[in-house]
Scaffold this motif. Structure first.
Motif, mmCIF file in Angstrom:
data_model
loop_
_atom_site.group_PDB
_atom_site.id
_atom_site.type_symbol
_atom_site.label_atom_id
_atom_site.label_comp_id
_atom_site.label_asym_id
_atom_site.label_seq_id
_atom_site.Cartn_x
_atom_site.Cartn_y
_atom_site.Cartn_z
ATOM 1 N N ALA A 9 1.108 -0.666 0.371
ATOM 2 C CA ALA A 9 0.109 0.040 -0.338
ATOM 3 C C ALA A 9 0.935 0.388 0.077
ATOM 4 O O ALA A 9 0.741 2.119 -0.812
ATOM 5 N N ALA A 10 1.971 0.852 1.009
ATOM 6 C CA ALA A 10 2.702 2.195 1.160
ATOM 7 C C ALA A 10 3.344 2.127 -0.236
ATOM 8 O O ALA A 10 3.659 3.658 -0.783
ATOM 9 N N HIS A 11 4.172 1.560 -0.987
ATOM 10 C CA HIS A 11 4.183 1.926 -2.283
ATOM 11 C C HIS A 11 3.672 2.627 -3.798
ATOM 12 O O HIS A 11 3.527 3.603 -4.785
ATOM 13 N N THR A 252 -1.789 1.743 -13.335
ATOM 14 C CA THR A 252 -3.123 1.767 -13.238
ATOM 15 C C THR A 252 -4.594 1.013 -12.652
ATOM 16 O O THR A 252 -5.291 1.273 -12.730
ATOM 17 N N GLN A 253 -3.524 -0.030 -12.044
ATOM 18 C CA GLN A 253 -4.308 -0.744 -11.479
ATOM 19 C C GLN A 253 -4.112 -0.445 -10.272
ATOM 20 O O GLN A 253 -3.300 0.037 -9.500
ATOM 21 N N PRO A 254 -5.501 -0.418 -9.511
ATOM 22 C CA PRO A 254 -5.497 -0.277 -7.920
ATOM 23 C C PRO A 254 -5.347 -1.866 -7.421
ATOM 24 O O PRO A 254 -5.198 -3.104 -8.018
ATOM 25 N N ARG A 255 -4.580 -0.974 -6.540
ATOM 26 C CA ARG A 255 -3.630 -2.207 -4.700
ATOM 27 C C ARG A 255 -2.665 -2.740 -5.443
ATOM 28 O O ARG A 255 -2.019 -3.562 -4.511
ATOM 29 N N ALA A 280 7.356 -4.664 -7.432
ATOM 30 C CA ALA A 280 8.501 -4.206 -5.969
ATOM 31 C C ALA A 280 8.530 -4.852 -5.630
ATOM 32 O O ALA A 280 8.516 -5.026 -4.386
ATOM 33 N N ILE A 281 8.427 -6.348 -5.308
ATOM 34 C CA ILE A 281 8.443 -7.244 -4.989
ATOM 35 C C ILE A 281 9.325 -8.284 -5.754
ATOM 36 O O ILE A 281 9.930 -8.515 -6.384
ATOM 37 N N LEU A 282 10.791 -8.108 -5.189
ATOM 38 C CA LEU A 282 11.835 -8.832 -5.759
ATOM 39 C C LEU A 282 13.132 -10.655 -5.652
ATOM 40 O O LEU A 282 12.911 -10.156 -4.048
#
Length: 442
Positions: A9-11, A252-255, A280-282
């Motif tokens: 959510a922060a990202h 453009t996509q939520p969440r 954002a997930i590596l």
């Protein structure tokens, strides 16, 4: 909202943060990861892969509860706070049984998901992208999504029955091969926005049943191909221009964000760029065990310089002999003549040697190596030759010249690149420390 959901959510709110995932069971790698997470003030996501840990033991010999207990015991030994530790399951689905018929493979996958969730694994990668023996190839997206939804339903029920927080999910159909490609000679195609949109829409439909709508709200990421991967000897570097359209689509996509697999061996600048562009997930795995292998080989070379041959561990030779005696974990992956195969067994970026560190002869050789270099501390002149980064830390007093500390430090330097990319997304090429400071003595 769980810690994983809060980070995502922060990202999505514009903060330059991400989440790195250490996919490994190697004790020294996990200990190094805990030190890095502490120093960088991050949560630590540790993931077990479906062929590594399953209801039958996987190649580690551990079931999900046993792996959980193993990781928690390591955390206690490091005084690492359990509340900052997150367990995840990677490639959970029929992967390990795909050579059999689909129904049998999915029956095993159902038990697998239940075992992981019941053991408290919170981040669940639903991976039903592979074709089984009686499936068409490639598997249609609708089938992938339907099977993933079926497994999500089991996960939801299991978490509720055990009074556990509901899991968060990762979905996707364009899933890179676990552990890297056999070859990158054919190039690497970035997932198109159209393909990502189709995958997302089909999964949304598969999760549209009333009992699965809450699970859909906890789908945090989708696996795509951002244009990063590696094979035995080369790395496909991240190109932000090539991934620009895909990055714009997820914005453009939520969440949700994208989850990037096979990010091993990317530059730190590349990792920062991936997080910036919503990958954002590596995920990292073989690069960490590769750093472990490099450190152990370097120590074995130091041992040869310090001690008579009869007293040495012969670790490098013992490992190769074990790989030759039990070739199942590398024979189908490496090609070449005897010389080429020897080099690949030892040095391939795919690091198939990681499957052999638990073998008794290799464990015994490693114990001998550690004991030898504990009694005969490596001098700075040999550290300078074989472990120069660690020599610098030893010279400043930030690191002990002890074998396990040296190994963990080398692994930690690699993992800290991920932690920095996810923690603050500010790249400083002159920062050789783990995060703000070098690894202190533990």
């Amino acid at each position: 909202m769980s810690a994983v959901q809060s980070l995502i959510a922060a990202h999505r709110q514009g903060q330059p943060v991400g989440l790195y995932s250490v996919c490994c069971s190697n004790e020294q790698v996990l200990l190094a990861a805990m030190q890095v997470a502490r120093d960088c003030d991050t949560v630590l996501l540790i993931e077990a892969t479906s062929n590594q840990v399953d209801q039958f033991g996987g190649y580690t010999g551990m079931t999900p509860p046993q792996y959980r207990d193993y990781v928690l015991q390591l955390a206690r030994s490091q005084d690492f706070p359990a509340e900052r530790l997150i367990l995840g399951g990677d490639h959970l689905g029929p992967n390990a049984w795909q050579k059999g018929l689909a129904e049998a493979a999915m029956a095993n996958a159902r038990t697998l998901i239940e075992a992981y969730v019941a053991a408290g694994f919170h981040k669940i990668h639903l991976d039903c992208s592979m074709s089984c023996a009686d499936d068409p190839s490639p598997l249609p997206d609708a089938t992938v999504a339907a099977r993933s939804a079926e497994l999500a339903r089991i996960a939801e029920r299991t978490a509720a029955e055990h009074g556990l927080p509901p899991p968060v999910y990762v979905i996707g159909t364009e899933v890179p091969v676990p552990g890297g490609e056999a070859s990158l000679e054919g190039g690497l195609a970035v997932t198109t926005p159209a393909a990502a949109a189709t995958t997302l829409a089909i999964h949304r439909e598969a999760f549209s049943a009333p009992d699965l709508l809450p699970a859909w709200e906890r789908v945090i990421a989708m696996v795509v191909q951002p244009g990063v991967d590696f094979d035995h000897s080369s790395v496909h570097r991240y190109d932000p221009v090539a991934a620009q359209a895909l990055s714009a689509f997820v914005g453009t996509q939520p969440r949700i964000v994208f989850e990037a697999h096979s990010t091993d061996y990317q530059t730190e600048a590349g990792l920062h760029a991936l997080v910036r562009d919503h990958f954002a997930i590596l995920k990292v795995g073989p690069a960490a065990t590769y750093a472990f292998r490099e450190a152990v080989f370097a120590l074995a070379m130091i041992e040869r310089e310090l001690l008579p041959a009869a007293d040495c561990s012969q670790l490098i030779e013992v490992l190769d002999r074990c790989m030759l005696d039990k070739p199942a974990s590398w024979r189908g992956y490496y090609q070449g003549d005897a010389h080429e195969l020897r080099l690949l067994r030892a040095y391939s970026l795919s690091d198939r040697s990681r499957y052999y560190w638990g073998e008794p002869p290799v464990q015994a050789a490693l114990a001998t190596l550690v004991d030898n270099l504990t009694r005969h501390a490596p001098p700075l002149i040999l550290l300078s030759q074989f472990l120069p980064e660690q020599r610098k830390a030893v010279e400043t007093g930030a690191l002990r010249a002890e074998p396990l500390a040296l190994i963990q430090h080398k692994v930690g330097l690699r993992l800290a690149e991920y932690a920095r990319a996810c923690a603050r997304n500010v790249f400083d090429p002159n920062n050789e420390a783990f995060c703000a400071t070098e690894l202190s003595e533990r």
